[in-house]
Design a protein around this motif. Structure first.
Motif, PDB file in Angstrom:
ATOM      1  N   MET A 189      50.990  53.335  46.952  1.00  0.00           N
ATOM      2  CA  MET A 189      51.789  54.423  47.493  1.00  0.00           C
ATOM      3  C   MET A 189      51.295  54.797  48.863  1.00  0.00           C
ATOM      4  O   MET A 189      50.219  54.418  49.276  1.00  0.00           O
ATOM      5  CB  MET A 189      51.737  55.622  46.570  1.00  0.00           C
ATOM      6  CG  MET A 189      50.403  56.338  46.539  1.00  0.00           C
ATOM      7  SD  MET A 189      50.596  58.072  46.188  1.00  0.00           S
ATOM      8  CE  MET A 189      51.614  58.607  47.511  1.00  0.00           C
ATOM      9  N   VAL A 212      47.468  53.577  49.342  1.00  0.00           N
ATOM     10  CA  VAL A 212      46.462  53.010  48.435  1.00  0.00           C
ATOM     11  C   VAL A 212      46.727  51.517  48.278  1.00  0.00           C
ATOM     12  O   VAL A 212      47.869  51.089  48.092  1.00  0.00           O
ATOM     13  CB  VAL A 212      46.419  53.768  47.086  1.00  0.00           C
ATOM     14  CG1 VAL A 212      47.760  53.843  46.428  1.00  0.00           C
ATOM     15  CG2 VAL A 212      45.418  53.140  46.125  1.00  0.00           C
ATOM     16  N   GLY A 229      45.669  48.045  46.228  1.00  0.00           N
ATOM     17  CA  GLY A 229      45.011  47.538  45.024  1.00  0.00           C
ATOM     18  C   GLY A 229      44.258  46.262  45.357  1.00  0.00           C
ATOM     19  O   GLY A 229      43.251  46.289  46.054  1.00  0.00           O
ATOM     20  N   SER A 283      47.977  41.963  46.493  1.00  0.00           N
ATOM     21  CA  SER A 283      48.697  40.731  46.131  1.00  0.00           C
ATOM     22  C   SER A 283      50.207  40.890  46.173  1.00  0.00           C
ATOM     23  O   SER A 283      50.941  39.968  45.808  1.00  0.00           O
ATOM     24  CB  SER A 283      48.257  40.245  44.740  1.00  0.00           C
ATOM     25  OG  SER A 283      48.572  41.201  43.754  1.00  0.00           O
ATOM     26  N   ASN A 284      50.658  42.067  46.607  1.00  0.00           N
ATOM     27  CA  ASN A 284      52.100  42.247  46.782  1.00  0.00           C
ATOM     28  C   ASN A 284      52.386  42.884  48.136  1.00  0.00           C
ATOM     29  O   ASN A 284      53.370  43.578  48.313  1.00  0.00           O
ATOM     30  CB  ASN A 284      52.653  43.129  45.659  1.00  0.00           C
ATOM     31  CG  ASN A 284      54.152  43.008  45.529  1.00  0.00           C
ATOM     32  OD1 ASN A 284      54.668  41.902  45.392  1.00  0.00           O
ATOM     33  ND2 ASN A 284      54.865  44.118  45.624  1.00  0.00           N
ATOM     34  N   SER A 325      45.761  44.568  40.507  1.00  0.00           N
ATOM     35  CA  SER A 325      44.981  45.587  39.804  1.00  0.00           C
ATOM     36  C   SER A 325      45.916  46.330  38.856  1.00  0.00           C
ATOM     37  O   SER A 325      47.148  46.230  38.972  1.00  0.00           O
ATOM     38  CB  SER A 325      44.409  46.585  40.815  1.00  0.00           C
ATOM     39  OG  SER A 325      45.488  47.273  41.452  1.00  0.00           O
ATOM     40  N   GLY A 358      55.530  42.131  35.908  1.00  0.00           N
ATOM     41  CA  GLY A 358      55.977  41.472  34.687  1.00  0.00           C
ATOM     42  C   GLY A 358      55.862  39.970  34.786  1.00  0.00           C
ATOM     43  O   GLY A 358      55.840  39.408  35.891  1.00  0.00           O
ATOM     44  N   ALA A 394      48.200  56.187  40.942  1.00  0.00           N
ATOM     45  CA  ALA A 394      47.834  55.934  39.545  1.00  0.00           C
ATOM     46  C   ALA A 394      46.314  55.930  39.456  1.00  0.00           C
ATOM     47  O   ALA A 394      45.642  55.313  40.289  1.00  0.00           O
ATOM     48  CB  ALA A 394      48.392  54.587  39.103  1.00  0.00           C
ATOM     49  N   GLU A 413      55.826  44.451  49.524  1.00  0.00           N
ATOM     50  CA  GLU A 413      55.870  45.691  50.304  1.00  0.00           C
ATOM     51  C   GLU A 413      55.383  45.404  51.724  1.00  0.00           C
ATOM     52  O   GLU A 413      54.326  44.785  51.904  1.00  0.00           O
ATOM     53  CB  GLU A 413      54.966  46.734  49.666  1.00  0.00           C
ATOM     54  CG  GLU A 413      55.408  47.071  48.271  1.00  0.00           C
ATOM     55  CD  GLU A 413      55.608  48.559  48.079  1.00  0.00           C
ATOM     56  OE1 GLU A 413      55.100  49.346  48.890  1.00  0.00           O
ATOM     57  OE2 GLU A 413      56.271  48.907  47.100  1.00  0.00           O
TER      58      GLU A 413
HETATM   59  C1  LIG Z   1      50.007  34.059  43.164  1.00  0.00           C
HETATM   60  C2  LIG Z   1      50.693  35.350  42.784  1.00  0.00           C
HETATM   61  C3  LIG Z   1      51.357  35.454  41.572  1.00  0.00           C
HETATM   62  C4  LIG Z   1      52.004  36.641  41.218  1.00  0.00           C
HETATM   63  N1  LIG Z   1      52.664  36.691  40.026  1.00  0.00           N
HETATM   64  C5  LIG Z   1      53.292  37.836  39.672  1.00  0.00           C
HETATM   65  C6  LIG Z   1      53.988  37.923  38.418  1.00  0.00           C
HETATM   66  O1  LIG Z   1      54.017  36.989  37.629  1.00  0.00           O
HETATM   67  N2  LIG Z   1      54.605  39.100  38.129  1.00  0.00           N
HETATM   68  C7  LIG Z   1      54.580  40.163  38.975  1.00  0.00           C
HETATM   69  O2  LIG Z   1      55.170  41.206  38.644  1.00  0.00           O
HETATM   70  N3  LIG Z   1      53.936  40.099  40.149  1.00  0.00           N
HETATM   71  C8  LIG Z   1      53.295  38.975  40.524  1.00  0.00           C
HETATM   72  N4  LIG Z   1      52.648  38.920  41.729  1.00  0.00           N
HETATM   73  C9  LIG Z   1      52.664  40.086  42.640  1.00  0.00           C
HETATM   74  C10 LIG Z   1      51.488  41.074  42.451  1.00  0.00           C
HETATM   75  O3  LIG Z   1      50.351  40.398  41.940  1.00  0.00           O
HETATM   76  C11 LIG Z   1      51.842  42.243  41.534  1.00  0.00           C
HETATM   77  O4  LIG Z   1      52.912  43.005  42.058  1.00  0.00           O
HETATM   78  C12 LIG Z   1      50.638  43.168  41.301  1.00  0.00           C
HETATM   79  O5  LIG Z   1      50.954  44.094  40.300  1.00  0.00           O
HETATM   80  C13 LIG Z   1      50.246  43.920  42.574  1.00  0.00           C
HETATM   81  O6  LIG Z   1      49.003  44.556  42.323  1.00  0.00           O
HETATM   82  P1  LIG Z   1      47.985  44.844  43.505  1.00  0.00           P
HETATM   83  O7  LIG Z   1      46.840  45.597  42.932  1.00  0.00           O
HETATM   84  O8  LIG Z   1      47.650  43.607  44.225  1.00  0.00           O
HETATM   85  O9  LIG Z   1      48.855  45.816  44.417  1.00  0.00           O
HETATM   86  P2  LIG Z   1      48.901  45.846  46.005  1.00  0.00           P
HETATM   87  O10 LIG Z   1      49.526  44.595  46.508  1.00  0.00           O
HETATM   88  O11 LIG Z   1      47.588  46.199  46.560  1.00  0.00           O
HETATM   89  O12 LIG Z   1      49.914  47.049  46.227  1.00  0.00           O
HETATM   90  C14 LIG Z   1      51.275  46.926  45.820  1.00  0.00           C
HETATM   91  C15 LIG Z   1      51.896  48.332  45.809  1.00  0.00           C
HETATM   92  O13 LIG Z   1      51.238  49.083  44.791  1.00  0.00           O
HETATM   93  C16 LIG Z   1      50.722  50.277  45.362  1.00  0.00           C
HETATM   94  N5  LIG Z   1      49.501  50.605  44.623  1.00  0.00           N
HETATM   95  C17 LIG Z   1      48.383  49.873  44.437  1.00  0.00           C
HETATM   96  N6  LIG Z   1      47.479  50.540  43.694  1.00  0.00           N
HETATM   97  C18 LIG Z   1      48.052  51.740  43.409  1.00  0.00           C
HETATM   98  C19 LIG Z   1      47.622  52.899  42.693  1.00  0.00           C
HETATM   99  N7  LIG Z   1      46.416  52.971  42.112  1.00  0.00           N
HETATM  100  N8  LIG Z   1      48.470  53.958  42.624  1.00  0.00           N
HETATM  101  C20 LIG Z   1      49.682  53.918  43.215  1.00  0.00           C
HETATM  102  N9  LIG Z   1      50.135  52.864  43.911  1.00  0.00           N
HETATM  103  C21 LIG Z   1      49.334  51.791  43.997  1.00  0.00           C
HETATM  104  C22 LIG Z   1      50.460  49.954  46.819  1.00  0.00           C
HETATM  105  O14 LIG Z   1      50.431  51.125  47.626  1.00  0.00           O
HETATM  106  C23 LIG Z   1      51.667  49.107  47.127  1.00  0.00           C
HETATM  107  O15 LIG Z   1      52.782  49.936  47.316  1.00  0.00           O
HETATM  108  C24 LIG Z   1      51.986  37.741  42.099  1.00  0.00           C
HETATM  109  C25 LIG Z   1      51.289  37.652  43.314  1.00  0.00           C
HETATM  110  C26 LIG Z   1      50.660  36.462  43.663  1.00  0.00           C
HETATM  111  C27 LIG Z   1      49.920  36.401  44.973  1.00  0.00           C
END
Ligand SMILES: Cc1cc2nc3c(=O)[nH]c(=O)nc-3n(C[C@H](O)[C@H](O)[C@H](O)COP(=O)(O)OP(=O)(O)OC[C@H]3O[C@@H](n4cnc5c(N)ncnc54)[C@H](O)[C@@H]3O)c2cc1C
Length: 328
Positions: free
Chosen positions: A1, A89, A91, A94-95, A157, A167, A212, A323
């Motif tokens: 967020m 924030v 995580g 990865s997105n 995360s 998902g 979160a 994002e």
């Molecule tokens: C190789 C690969 C495979 C993947 N496969 C999948 C899959 O099968 N399914 C799927 O859904 N996604 C997949 N993804 C995308 C990604 O891993 C997911 O969306 C994951 O949940 C993002 O988590 P993150 O901690 O990396 O978030 P980030 O990329 O760091 O952040 C994403 C968003 O979440 C917000 N955020 C992060 N932490 C918090 C918190 N504590 N509170 C509020 N907001 C927060 C951030 O501000 C941002 O808006 C994949 C990515 C890669 C690189």
């Protein structure tokens, strides 16, 4: 967020003055953090974000902070509000696609151990937002708890998975959530039952404004060997269909369940299309990979190219799942 602050783009003198003013505000905020935050809260200036994201692109953040407790996190939010400095924030990144100019403000990471706990309470797991999804899936298996196998290959995360309602393999994060603990931008903590949380495909709108902190997840007792077999099956399926190169996962949301974005891009003949070192993967067309030296501007240009082709050829408006943050 994230919180937002718009800096006026015109005219040039104003831009220079605003940049100088902003640099001063950041120095003041850095001093505030040094005075007010506990010593085990990490604070960095000019933190390169490329190494904090799986796509490996993007410029620096003015400030990077890893609070060591919920109180420290509240202080970070209060000080940012006082100085009117935007924050978001991050995580596991990865997105995320961070632009080449980086982020003018504070990036908050919940990577400190305080936010990464994974604890069993009967058949439930209490998990912190900073915990890695892979660690969570592996720990659940070790404890003989089934239901989280689908998270194993998602490189995010818990916090990111809640925000994105991540998902895979027919399951979503919020299928397993019983309660979620979150913090408002004013630092107020709430513990919400899932029935009070709106969720949809790849989104939990509350987390556009709230952080979160953690969640209670429902699981069931299962045989460790069965859980291992399920995770191995998912893992094979994943690595047969997705590239082993830096990416941010799926670039676009699926326009509909019947029309996955990857299939659409493949049908448009765009696999292998490149802008600089950014390329539409030839393994999975919805993954845009960094061949080594890609810049965020290359990835953004590739996104625009694919969106334009989808619009012109098929009348489909593709919406990014990734994002996009920061400035050019
Ligand atoms: C190789 C690969 C495979 C993947 N496969 C999948 C899959 O099968 N399914 C799927 O859904 N996604 C997949 N993804 C995308 C990604 O891993 C997911 O969306 C994951 O949940 C993002 O988590 P993150 O901690 O990396 O978030 P980030 O990329 O760091 O952040 C994403 C968003 O979440 C917000 N955020 C992060 N932490 C918090 C918190 N504590 N509170 C509020 N907001 C927060 C951030 O501000 C941002 O808006 C994949 C990515 C890669 C690189």
């Amino acid at each position: 967020m994230k919180s937002t602050l718009q800096l006026s783009p015109e005219p040039v003198d104003d831009v220079i003055n605003q940049a100088a003013l902003h640099a001063e505000v950041i120095s003041d905020l850095f001093r505030d953090f040094s005075i007010a935050l506990p010593k085990d809260t990490l604070v960095h200036r000019d933190e390169p974000l490329a190494r904090r994201t799986t796509l490996r692109v993007g410029g620096p953040a003015d400030l990077w902070v890893e609070p060591s407790s919920e109180n420290a996190l509240t202080s970070v939010l209060e000080l940012c509000a006082l100085r009117r400095v935007p924050w978001f924030v991050l995580g596991r990144g990865s997105n995320l696609l961070i632009r080449d100019g980086g982020f003018r403000g504070v990036v908050i990471s919940l990577a400190h151990g305080h936010f990464s706990r994974i604890e069993r309470v009967e058949d439930r797991l209490e998990v912190g937002a900073g915990a890695r999804l892979k660690t969570l899936a592996v720990e659940a298996r070790r404890m003989g708890l089934t239901g989280l196998e689908f998270l194993e290959g998602i490189p995010g995360s818990v916090g990111g998975a809640l925000r994105m309602n991540a998902g895979a393999m027919g399951a979503w994060m919020f299928d397993r959530v019983e309660r979620m603990r979150c913090m408002s931008p004013e630092g107020v903590i709430r513990d919400l039952p899932v029935a009070e949380i709106e969720v949809s495909y790849r989104s939990c709108p509350l987390l556009r404004t709230h952080l979160a902190l953690g969640a209670t997840l429902r699981t069931h007792s299962g045989a460790v060997e069965d859980i291992r077999r399920q995770m191995d099956t998912y893992s094979r399926k994943r690595w047969d269909s997705q590239p082993n190169q830096p990416s941010a996962g799926c670039t676009f949301k699926n326009p509909s369940p019947e029309l996955p974005a990857g299939r659409l891009i493949d049908e448009l003949g765009l696999k292998g299309t490149r802008v600089g070192d950014a390329m539409v993967s030839d393994v999975h067309a919805n993954f845009f990979v960094n061949l080594g030296e890609a810049r965020a501007s290359d990835v953004l240009a590739l996104i625009e190219l694919v969106r334009t082709r989808a619009r012109q050829a098929r009348g489909v408006e593709l919406e990014t799942e990734v994002e996009i943050l920061g400035e050019d």
